[in-house]
Design a protein around this motif. Structure first.
Motif: not given
Length: 76
Positions: A8-25
């Protein structure tokens, strides 16, 4: 990307940034709901808030959780 066995589309795997990791935490204890997290909690500028929407699949269904995060960008 695949949904229900269909491409149904496309996705790209990438490493999360520090702020993205903090948001998930910060959102780890949230199982479902919507709200706003202030920027200081996620290693961003104080005025840079993050809105989130998080949902669980219905009871008895094994599957992926849905999490959507909206970061305000000052680059626009």
């Amino acid at each position: 990307m695949y949904c229900n066995g269909r491409r149904v589309g496309f996705a790209i795997k990438r490493e999360p940034s520090k702020s993205e990791l903090a948001a998930l935490k910060v959102l780890t204890p949230v199982t479902e709901g919507a709200g706003v997290v202030n920027g200081e909690e996620i290693n961003r500028d104080k005025s840079d808030h993050m809105m989130y929407l998080r949902a669980n699949p219905p009871c008895g269904i094994i599957g992926q959780e849905l999490s959507i995060f909206f970061f305000r960008s000052s680059h626009c």
